[in-house]
Design a protein around this motif. Structure first.
Motif, PDB file in Angstrom:
ATOM      1  N   GLU A  86       1.868   7.312  -4.177  1.00 39.91           N
ATOM      2  CA  GLU A  86       1.330   7.250  -5.539  1.00 39.91           C
ATOM      3  C   GLU A  86       1.486   8.584  -6.260  1.00 39.91           C
ATOM      4  O   GLU A  86       1.770   8.628  -7.460  1.00 39.91           O
ATOM      5  CB  GLU A  86      -0.146   6.844  -5.485  1.00 39.91           C
ATOM      6  N   ARG A  87       1.330   9.660  -5.528  1.00 36.39           N
ATOM      7  CA  ARG A  87       1.394  10.997  -6.130  1.00 36.39           C
ATOM      8  C   ARG A  87       2.825  11.407  -6.466  1.00 36.39           C
ATOM      9  O   ARG A  87       3.066  12.034  -7.509  1.00 36.39           O
ATOM     10  CB  ARG A  87       0.768  12.001  -5.173  1.00 36.39           C
ATOM     11  N   THR A  88       3.775  11.085  -5.615  1.00 28.16           N
ATOM     12  CA  THR A  88       5.149  11.577  -5.769  1.00 28.16           C
ATOM     13  C   THR A  88       6.093  10.564  -6.412  1.00 28.16           C
ATOM     14  O   THR A  88       7.163  10.952  -6.893  1.00 28.16           O
ATOM     15  CB  THR A  88       5.727  11.972  -4.406  1.00 28.16           C
ATOM     16  N   GLY A  89       5.725   9.287  -6.363  1.00 29.70           N
ATOM     17  CA  GLY A  89       6.627   8.247  -6.844  1.00 29.70           C
ATOM     18  C   GLY A  89       7.690   7.836  -5.846  1.00 29.70           C
ATOM     19  O   GLY A  89       8.480   6.932  -6.122  1.00 29.70           O
ATOM     20  N   VAL A  90       7.731   8.485  -4.690  1.00 31.06           N
ATOM     21  CA  VAL A  90       8.695   8.133  -3.644  1.00 31.06           C
ATOM     22  C   VAL A  90       8.192   6.906  -2.889  1.00 31.06           C
ATOM     23  O   VAL A  90       7.007   6.793  -2.582  1.00 31.06           O
ATOM     24  CB  VAL A  90       8.902   9.324  -2.680  1.00 31.06           C
ATOM     25  N   HIS A  91       9.094   5.977  -2.618  1.00 31.60           N
ATOM     26  CA  HIS A  91       8.740   4.811  -1.802  1.00 31.60           C
ATOM     27  C   HIS A  91       8.636   5.228  -0.334  1.00 31.60           C
ATOM     28  O   HIS A  91       9.492   5.971   0.163  1.00 31.60           O
ATOM     29  CB  HIS A  91       9.807   3.719  -1.913  1.00 31.60           C
ATOM     30  N   PHE A  92       7.605   4.722   0.349  1.00 33.99           N
ATOM     31  CA  PHE A  92       7.492   4.914   1.795  1.00 33.99           C
ATOM     32  C   PHE A  92       7.463   3.551   2.472  1.00 33.99           C
ATOM     33  O   PHE A  92       6.626   2.709   2.140  1.00 33.99           O
ATOM     34  CB  PHE A  92       6.228   5.700   2.165  1.00 33.99           C
ATOM     35  N   VAL A  93       8.389   3.363   3.408  1.00 32.89           N
ATOM     36  CA  VAL A  93       8.402   2.172   4.254  1.00 32.89           C
ATOM     37  C   VAL A  93       7.814   2.583   5.596  1.00 32.89           C
ATOM     38  O   VAL A  93       8.329   3.483   6.260  1.00 32.89           O
ATOM     39  CB  VAL A  93       9.830   1.626   4.426  1.00 32.89           C
ATOM     40  N   MET A  94       6.721   1.953   5.972  1.00 25.90           N
ATOM     41  CA  MET A  94       5.946   2.358   7.145  1.00 25.90           C
ATOM     42  C   MET A  94       6.349   1.559   8.379  1.00 25.90           C
ATOM     43  O   MET A  94       6.608   0.364   8.306  1.00 25.90           O
ATOM     44  CB  MET A  94       4.454   2.160   6.862  1.00 25.90           C
ATOM     45  N   GLY A  95       6.389   2.244   9.522  1.00 25.70           N
ATOM     46  CA  GLY A  95       6.740   1.613  10.777  1.00 25.70           C
ATOM     47  C   GLY A  95       5.536   1.040  11.510  1.00 25.70           C
ATOM     48  O   GLY A  95       4.383   1.188  11.101  1.00 25.70           O
ATOM     49  N   CYS A  96       5.815   0.399  12.645  1.00 27.87           N
ATOM     50  CA  CYS A  96       4.763  -0.156  13.494  1.00 27.87           C
ATOM     51  C   CYS A  96       5.309  -0.326  14.901  1.00 27.87           C
ATOM     52  O   CYS A  96       6.519  -0.274  15.129  1.00 27.87           O
ATOM     53  CB  CYS A  96       4.251  -1.495  12.955  1.00 27.87           C
ATOM     54  N   GLY A  97       4.403  -0.525  15.854  1.00 24.91           N
ATOM     55  CA  GLY A  97       4.803  -0.731  17.241  1.00 24.91           C
ATOM     56  C   GLY A  97       4.213   0.322  18.153  1.00 24.91           C
ATOM     57  O   GLY A  97       3.134   0.865  17.878  1.00 24.91           O
ATOM     58  N   TRP A  98       4.914   0.623  19.234  1.00 26.41           N
ATOM     59  CA  TRP A  98       4.483   1.602  20.223  1.00 26.41           C
ATOM     60  C   TRP A  98       5.677   2.487  20.544  1.00 26.41           C
ATOM     61  O   TRP A  98       6.777   1.997  20.781  1.00 26.41           O
ATOM     62  CB  TRP A  98       3.980   0.889  21.475  1.00 26.41           C
ATOM     63  N   GLY A 131      -5.526  -2.736   9.951  1.00 22.73           N
ATOM     64  CA  GLY A 131      -6.976  -2.739   9.831  1.00 22.73           C
ATOM     65  C   GLY A 131      -7.411  -3.437   8.556  1.00 22.73           C
ATOM     66  O   GLY A 131      -6.934  -4.533   8.236  1.00 22.73           O
ATOM     67  N   ASP A 132      -8.297  -2.791   7.812  1.00 24.34           N
ATOM     68  CA  ASP A 132      -8.761  -3.371   6.548  1.00 24.34           C
ATOM     69  C   ASP A 132      -8.119  -2.697   5.344  1.00 24.34           C
ATOM     70  O   ASP A 132      -8.594  -2.841   4.209  1.00 24.34           O
ATOM     71  CB  ASP A 132     -10.282  -3.291   6.448  1.00 24.34           C
ATOM     72  N   THR A 133      -7.001  -1.964   5.573  1.00 24.81           N
ATOM     73  CA  THR A 133      -6.346  -1.245   4.469  1.00 24.81           C
ATOM     74  C   THR A 133      -5.489  -2.152   3.601  1.00 24.81           C
ATOM     75  O   THR A 133      -5.230  -1.834   2.438  1.00 24.81           O
ATOM     76  CB  THR A 133      -5.446  -0.115   5.004  1.00 24.81           C
ATOM     77  N   GLY A 134      -4.995  -3.251   4.182  1.00 30.22           N
ATOM     78  CA  GLY A 134      -4.055  -4.100   3.476  1.00 30.22           C
ATOM     79  C   GLY A 134      -2.651  -3.522   3.409  1.00 30.22           C
ATOM     80  O   GLY A 134      -1.754  -4.125   2.810  1.00 30.22           O
ATOM     81  N   ILE A 135      -2.436  -2.355   4.012  1.00 31.88           N
ATOM     82  CA  ILE A 135      -1.119  -1.693   3.973  1.00 31.88           C
ATOM     83  C   ILE A 135      -0.264  -2.265   5.098  1.00 31.88           C
ATOM     84  O   ILE A 135      -0.634  -2.191   6.269  1.00 31.88           O
ATOM     85  CB  ILE A 135      -1.266  -0.176   4.107  1.00 31.88           C
ATOM     86  N   ARG A 136       0.874  -2.812   4.722  1.00 38.57           N
ATOM     87  CA  ARG A 136       1.693  -3.543   5.686  1.00 38.57           C
ATOM     88  C   ARG A 136       2.951  -2.768   6.059  1.00 38.57           C
ATOM     89  O   ARG A 136       3.575  -2.132   5.208  1.00 38.57           O
ATOM     90  CB  ARG A 136       2.089  -4.895   5.088  1.00 38.57           C
ATOM     91  N   PRO A 137       3.335  -2.816   7.331  1.00 37.64           N
ATOM     92  CA  PRO A 137       4.608  -2.207   7.751  1.00 37.64           C
ATOM     93  C   PRO A 137       5.794  -2.916   7.117  1.00 37.64           C
ATOM     94  O   PRO A 137       5.741  -4.123   6.833  1.00 37.64           O
ATOM     95  CB  PRO A 137       4.608  -2.408   9.272  1.00 37.64           C
ATOM     96  N   GLY A 138       6.878  -2.158   6.949  1.00 34.20           N
ATOM     97  CA  GLY A 138       8.112  -2.733   6.434  1.00 34.20           C
ATOM     98  C   GLY A 138       9.257  -2.688   7.417  1.00 34.20           C
ATOM     99  O   GLY A 138      10.361  -3.150   7.125  1.00 34.20           O
ATOM    100  N   VAL A 139       8.997  -2.115   8.605  1.00 40.51           N
ATOM    101  CA  VAL A 139      10.018  -1.998   9.640  1.00 40.51           C
ATOM    102  C   VAL A 139       9.296  -1.835  10.969  1.00 40.51           C
ATOM    103  O   VAL A 139       8.154  -1.369  11.004  1.00 40.51           O
ATOM    104  CB  VAL A 139      10.948  -0.785   9.353  1.00 40.51           C
ATOM    105  N   ILE A 140       9.933  -2.257  12.057  1.00 39.15           N
ATOM    106  CA  ILE A 140       9.365  -2.101  13.390  1.00 39.15           C
ATOM    107  C   ILE A 140       9.992  -0.868  14.033  1.00 39.15           C
ATOM    108  O   ILE A 140      11.205  -0.782  14.195  1.00 39.15           O
ATOM    109  CB  ILE A 140       9.629  -3.339  14.267  1.00 39.15           C
ATOM    110  N   GLY A 141       9.164   0.093  14.429  1.00 38.53           N
ATOM    111  CA  GLY A 141       9.686   1.292  15.079  1.00 38.53           C
ATOM    112  C   GLY A 141       8.996   2.521  14.527  1.00 38.53           C
ATOM    113  O   GLY A 141       8.212   2.417  13.591  1.00 38.53           O
ATOM    114  N   GLU A 142       9.221   3.637  15.137  1.00 44.44           N
ATOM    115  CA  GLU A 142      10.193   3.994  16.145  1.00 44.44           C
ATOM    116  C   GLU A 142       9.671   3.583  17.516  1.00 44.44           C
ATOM    117  O   GLU A 142       8.551   3.877  17.888  1.00 44.44           O
ATOM    118  CB  GLU A 142      10.448   5.499  16.104  1.00 44.44           C
TER     119      GLU A 142
END
Length: 313
Positions: A86-98, A131-142
């Protein structure tokens, strides 16, 4: 396949075409000391002011998107990422997994849960958010392997990741593979009937052998040279990496390549004398241009390939 060509970012879905110039393997907030043997790592701290300046340097040079491939094992911070976006305007795609072996947290019980149970956890997070953030991953990894073999727990994670990929359509990567372990990882994913064109193998600059790289590409995956800038003091080594990329481009394989920095330690940040998220723009891509790689090929590598990897489009 993501038929709509959209990508989930920490601020919600965006068109794949809006990703623009992309760094497909970075760690914005990262705590490598989670591993029981890592007491020597000056990993990143959670200073949002510093990270905003680091990310804005990337944006000011035309950067649009960063894939943050941190996971809970090594410091993933969904709400910080959203504030930073939100501050920078850059898109972030968040990972998930182990992440890998020694980073698995005891409470995750990786060695005692069946792969389907792990897959269901991933699917819930991908579908409903963290959790309860509603923020969803867009890719699996690293995700990947600690050594040059796949441990039983790591195999369980790879199979869970494959099943979550098939259920949700998310791409898999970056596969953490130092040395010749990637073929074994890919065999496990193939056994699970993964779409191999949605898989990316990381750290290919750490094992820079042409036959090995061609063997990976033949299996349908993307390969990442994602330590750009980390070897800037080793001119001869970086020359070899640049030469390998030119060789692959000359073979018509530019549509299987991606580039990034894998920023994950304090010393890599610009504020501490490192290259930050800008080495590609300032040094590496101009070096490719100087070796005759056309601008449209560089655009394929930095814009089109990350989009195709994530969307399947």
């Amino acid at each position: 396949m993501n038929d709509t060509g959209s990508v989930m970012t920490v601020r919600g879905p965006v068109s794949g075409q809006d990703l623009g110039f992309t760094l497909p393997h970075e760690h914005v907030y990262c705590t490598l000391r989670h591993a029981d043997y890592r007491y020597d790592v000056a990993d990143q701290f959670m200073d949002e002011e510093v990270m905003a300046h680091e990310v804005m340097a990337f944006a000011n040079l035309g950067g649009d998107t960063i894939f943050d491939l941190s996971v809970p094992d090594n410091g993933r911070s969904p709400e910080r990422l959203r504030r930073l976006s939100e501050r920078t305007g850059v898109h972030f795609v968040m990972g998930c997994g182990w992440y890998r072996g020694n980073y698995f947290l005891p409470e995750e019980r990786i060695d005692r849960r069946p792969a389907n149970d792990l897959a269901e956890e991933l699917i819930r997070e991908i579908t409903d958010g963290v959790g309860d953030t509603g923020i969803r991953p867009g890719v699996i990894g690293e995700i990947g392997s600690e050594k040059d073999w796949v441990s039983p727990a790591e195999e369980r994670v790879l199979r869970a990741v494959a099943r979550a990929h098939k259920a949700t359509g998310l791409a898999i990567g970056a596969l953490h593979a130092i040395g010749p372990v990637a073929p074994e990882q890919l065999t496990i994913l193939e056994e699970e009937d993964v779409d191999m064109t949605r898989v990316a193998v990381a750290h290919c600059d750490a094992y820079p052998h042409l036959r090995y790289l061609l063997g990976l590409i033949e299996r349908g995956v993307y390969i990442m040279f994602d330590n750009c800038g980390q070897f800037r003091g080793l001119g001869q080594f970086e020359d070899r990496i640049l030469g390998l990329i030119v060789e692959l481009v000359d073979r018509g394989l530019e549509d299987r390549l991606m580039l990034s920095h894998d920023v994950c330690k304090l010393g890599q940040l610009r504020i501490h004398g490192g290259t930050g998220f800008v080495y590609l723009s300032e040094m590496f891509l101009p070096a490719l241009s100087a070796r005759g790689v056309p601008d449209e090929t560089i655009r394929t590598i930095t814009h089109d390939n990350p989009r195709r990897w994530l969307t399947g489009a």
